[in-house]
Design a protein around this motif. Structure first.
Motif, short mmCIF file in Angstrom:
data_model
loop_
_atom_site.label_atom_id
_atom_site.label_comp_id
_atom_site.label_asym_id
_atom_site.label_seq_id
_atom_site.Cartn_x
_atom_site.Cartn_y
_atom_site.Cartn_z
N PRO A 290 22.42 94.09 -46.85
CA PRO A 290 21.63 94.94 -45.95
C PRO A 290 22.34 96.22 -45.54
CG PRO A 290 22.49 93.01 -44.79
CD PRO A 290 22.78 92.80 -46.24
N GLY A 291 23.65 96.19 -45.39
CA GLY A 291 24.38 97.39 -44.98
C GLY A 291 24.82 98.27 -46.12
N GLY A 292 24.57 97.85 -47.34
CA GLY A 292 24.99 98.64 -48.50
C GLY A 292 26.48 98.65 -48.73
N ALA A 293 27.20 97.63 -48.20
CA ALA A 293 28.65 97.60 -48.37
C ALA A 293 29.03 97.37 -49.83
CB ALA A 293 29.27 96.52 -47.49
N LEU A 294 28.28 96.52 -50.52
CA LEU A 294 28.58 96.22 -51.92
C LEU A 294 27.94 97.27 -52.81
CD1 LEU A 294 27.98 92.36 -51.83
CD2 LEU A 294 30.16 93.58 -51.62
N LYS A 295 28.66 97.67 -53.84
CA LYS A 295 28.20 98.73 -54.73
C LYS A 295 27.90 98.18 -56.11
CE LYS A 295 29.06 101.90 -51.60
NZ LYS A 295 29.54 100.99 -50.53
N PRO A 296 26.72 98.50 -56.65
CA PRO A 296 26.41 98.04 -58.01
C PRO A 296 27.37 98.65 -59.02
CG PRO A 296 24.78 99.63 -57.24
CD PRO A 296 25.63 99.30 -56.07
N GLY A 297 27.71 97.85 -60.03
CA GLY A 297 28.63 98.29 -61.07
C GLY A 297 30.08 98.00 -60.76
N SER A 298 30.37 97.49 -59.56
CA SER A 298 31.76 97.25 -59.19
C SER A 298 32.17 95.82 -59.55
CB SER A 298 31.97 97.50 -57.70
OG SER A 298 31.14 96.65 -56.92
N TYR A 299 33.47 95.57 -59.42
CA TYR A 299 34.08 94.29 -59.77
C TYR A 299 34.18 93.43 -58.52
CZ TYR A 299 38.12 91.17 -60.32
OH TYR A 299 38.96 90.10 -60.29
N ALA A 300 34.01 92.12 -58.68
CA ALA A 300 34.14 91.18 -57.57
C ALA A 300 34.85 89.92 -58.05
CB ALA A 300 32.76 90.82 -57.00
N GLN A 301 35.53 89.26 -57.13
CA GLN A 301 36.14 87.97 -57.40
C GLN A 301 35.27 86.90 -56.76
OE1 GLN A 301 38.75 87.84 -59.34
NE2 GLN A 301 39.24 85.69 -59.30
N VAL A 302 34.74 85.99 -57.56
CA VAL A 302 33.77 85.00 -57.09
C VAL A 302 34.46 83.64 -57.02
CG1 VAL A 302 31.51 83.97 -57.47
CG2 VAL A 302 31.94 86.32 -58.18
N ARG A 303 34.27 82.97 -55.89
CA ARG A 303 34.90 81.67 -55.66
C ARG A 303 33.82 80.60 -55.53
NH1 ARG A 303 39.68 79.58 -53.00
NH2 ARG A 303 39.26 77.57 -52.02
N PHE A 304 33.89 79.60 -56.41
CA PHE A 304 33.01 78.44 -56.36
C PHE A 304 33.83 77.24 -55.88
CE2 PHE A 304 31.35 81.12 -59.74
CZ PHE A 304 30.00 81.19 -59.46
N ASP A 305 33.28 76.45 -54.98
CA ASP A 305 33.89 75.18 -54.61
C ASP A 305 33.14 74.08 -55.33
OD1 ASP A 305 35.84 76.22 -52.89
OD2 ASP A 305 34.37 76.43 -51.29
N VAL A 306 33.59 73.77 -56.54
CA VAL A 306 32.87 72.81 -57.38
C VAL A 306 33.84 71.76 -57.89
CG1 VAL A 306 31.11 74.45 -58.11
CG2 VAL A 306 33.21 74.27 -59.42
N PRO A 307 33.36 70.52 -58.08
CA PRO A 307 34.16 69.54 -58.79
C PRO A 307 34.15 69.87 -60.27
CG PRO A 307 32.02 68.62 -58.28
CD PRO A 307 32.07 69.98 -57.63
N GLY A 308 34.92 69.17 -61.00
CA GLY A 308 34.90 69.39 -62.45
C GLY A 308 36.25 69.76 -62.99
N GLY A 309 37.31 69.53 -62.19
CA GLY A 309 38.64 69.78 -62.73
C GLY A 309 38.95 68.89 -63.90
N GLY A 310 38.32 67.69 -63.93
CA GLY A 310 38.47 66.81 -65.08
C GLY A 310 39.89 66.37 -65.33
N GLY A 311 40.72 66.23 -64.25
CA GLY A 311 42.11 65.83 -64.44
C GLY A 311 42.99 66.92 -64.99
N ALA A 312 42.54 68.16 -64.90
CA ALA A 312 43.34 69.26 -65.43
C ALA A 312 44.58 69.47 -64.58
CB ALA A 312 42.50 70.54 -65.46
N VAL A 313 45.66 69.90 -65.22
CA VAL A 313 46.91 70.21 -64.55
C VAL A 313 47.26 71.66 -64.86
CG1 VAL A 313 47.73 67.84 -64.56
CG2 VAL A 313 48.25 69.34 -66.50
N GLN A 314 48.28 72.17 -64.16
CA GLN A 314 48.68 73.55 -64.33
C GLN A 314 50.17 73.65 -64.65
OE1 GLN A 314 47.50 75.97 -61.01
NE2 GLN A 314 45.39 75.22 -61.02
N ILE A 315 50.49 74.58 -65.53
CA ILE A 315 51.88 74.86 -65.89
C ILE A 315 52.05 76.38 -65.97
CG2 ILE A 315 52.20 72.70 -67.16
CD1 ILE A 315 51.84 74.32 -69.74
N PRO A 316 53.28 76.87 -65.88
CA PRO A 316 53.47 78.32 -66.06
C PRO A 316 53.08 78.77 -67.46
CG PRO A 316 55.41 77.29 -65.06
CD PRO A 316 54.52 76.18 -65.52
N SER A 317 52.54 79.96 -67.55
CA SER A 317 52.17 80.50 -68.87
C SER A 317 53.40 80.63 -69.76
CB SER A 317 51.50 81.86 -68.69
OG SER A 317 50.37 81.76 -67.87
N SER A 318 54.58 80.82 -69.17
CA SER A 318 55.81 81.00 -69.95
C SER A 318 56.26 79.72 -70.63
CB SER A 318 56.93 81.51 -69.04
OG SER A 318 57.12 80.63 -67.94
#
Length: 387
Positions: A290-318
């Motif tokens: 409503p206030g026009g704060a968001l601009k079309p064509g711009s980049y955004a970071q979208v956060r979903f709170d969803v299940p579905g990790g499926g037992g995934a783990v994380q390690i450094p890319s290196s």
């Protein structure tokens, strides 16, 4: 001189023999000590060489993902409605009324086009319509008279039918001339360029005197308008999370120009298909603006709170090793020997990557493994590192 004097024997000084034996023993001892020292130095050098040939590696722990881990993905924002407005009639720009940034209601005039050629065509069409109507009137009167004469058998039926046929042709000519004039008048209405919907003018390329329309050398939009009261957000979601993308799912988005501020968005649809090249599914969200704060064509970071990790783990890319056998990581067994493990990757999170299979949380992998590292190689474990 007597024989006893000639054969007198020279007697050696006392202790000389003992001194010679001692010197020999000292020399033997020095040689022996030198040999022992050289043997110890050679052994030490061999030990150092053997130790330096064993590479030192550093281990990092594999971290687990939570069951309801947040999914952060990049997205692009577009206006809810957007249109590029071209000139529908040939002519010259006469005036423009709204510039970029102007908020306009639907059907608001944005500019006008001078159409001298079209005006002459309209004059000609009006004259053609007047001529067609005059011919229709004459044909109507003639057909009426011949129909009256036919009742008294003063003329033949053939002649009366010809007059009625000519009247039908003249009436059709009137309809054609009317349609032709209507078409030109409809084109003339486009001489006033109007906003197709309420929104903001995002582009104005119209300058007074420009030749525009079908007769122009190159067609360019005169104006562009966007409805930014709501925005569409498009996100490519990894296949592993596609099952959780249901209409109505809420998300939050952030943009670089407003750090620390979050905006609400709602998922309204998806492509229902996986892109074989990226392995992702395109979804669409909507966010009120409503206030026009968001601009079309711009980049955004979208956060979903969803299940579905499926037992995934994380390690450094290196920690990743890319070889012909596929993506691998290096583990160190209890006997300090390397064991290469194939893994299947999930999301690329920048400094870390998600591993879908092949690793479990709690184990440790080699960070920054050398290119020459091989399965079964003996290694030395250095100081620990953390993700």
């Amino acid at each position: 001189m007597s024989d006893s004097a000639q054969t007198e024997t020279v007697t050696a000084p006392k202790g000389l023999k003992a001194a010679g034996i001692g010197a020999v023993l000292v020399a033997v001892a020095v040689v022996a000590m030198g040999a022992v020292t050289r043997a110890e130095d050679a052994h030490e050098a061999q030990h150092i060489s053997d130790a330096s040939s064993i590479p030192t590696v550093h281990l990092v722990p594999v971290t687990g993902g939570a069951a309801g881990d947040a999914l952060n993905l990049p997205g692009t924002m577009e206006a809810w409605d957007a249109a590029k407005i071209y000139a529908r009639v040939p002519g010259y720009v006469k005036a423009w009324y709204r510039d970029i940034g102007a908020v306009v209601p639907a059907n608001a005039p944005l500019g006008s086009i001078d159409t001298p050629e079209l005006d002459q065509q309209i004059i000609h069409a009006r004259a053609a319509l007047a001529s067609a109507r005059a011919a229709e009137t004459l044909a109507s009167d003639t057909a009426a008279r011949w129909n009256d004469l036919l009742t008294t058998n003063s003329v033949s039926k053939q002649e009366a039918a010809e007059k009625n046929g000519d009247l039908a042709v003249k009436r059709a000519a009137v309809q054609g001339a009317t349609a032709d004039l209507g078409r030109l008048l409809a084109q003339k209405a486009f001489a006033t360029v109007r906003a197709p919907f309420a929104g903001v003018v995002t582009t104005r390329a119209a300058d007074i005197g420009d030749l525009v329309g079908p007769g122009a050398t190159s067609q360019q939009p005169l104006f562009a308008i966007a409805n930014i009261s709501r925005l569409r957000i498009y996100v490519s979601v990894p296949q592993a999370y596609s099952a959780g993308m249901k209409p109505g799912l809420m998300a939050t988005l952030t943009v670089p120009e407003y750090p620390g501020q979050a905006f609400k968005a709602q998922l309204i649809g998806d492509a229902n298909a996986i892109d074989p090249q990226s392995g992702t599914m395109r979804v669409q969200l909507v966010a009120d603006n409503p206030g026009g704060a968001l601009k079309p064509g711009s980049y955004a970071q979208v956060r979903f709170d969803v299940p579905g990790g499926g037992g995934a783990v994380q390690i450094p890319s290196s920690a990743l090793i890319f070889r012909a056998q596929g993506t691998q990581v290096a583990l160190v067994g209890p006997d300090a020997h390397i064991r290469l493990q194939s893994v299947k990757l999930g999301r690329d999170l920048g400094a870390t990557v998600e591993v879908r299979s092949g690793l479990a949380a709690g184990v440790k992998v080699v960070d920054n493994p050398p290119d020459s590292i091989a399965d079964g190689e003996l290694v030395r474990i250095g100081s620990p590192r953390h993700v």
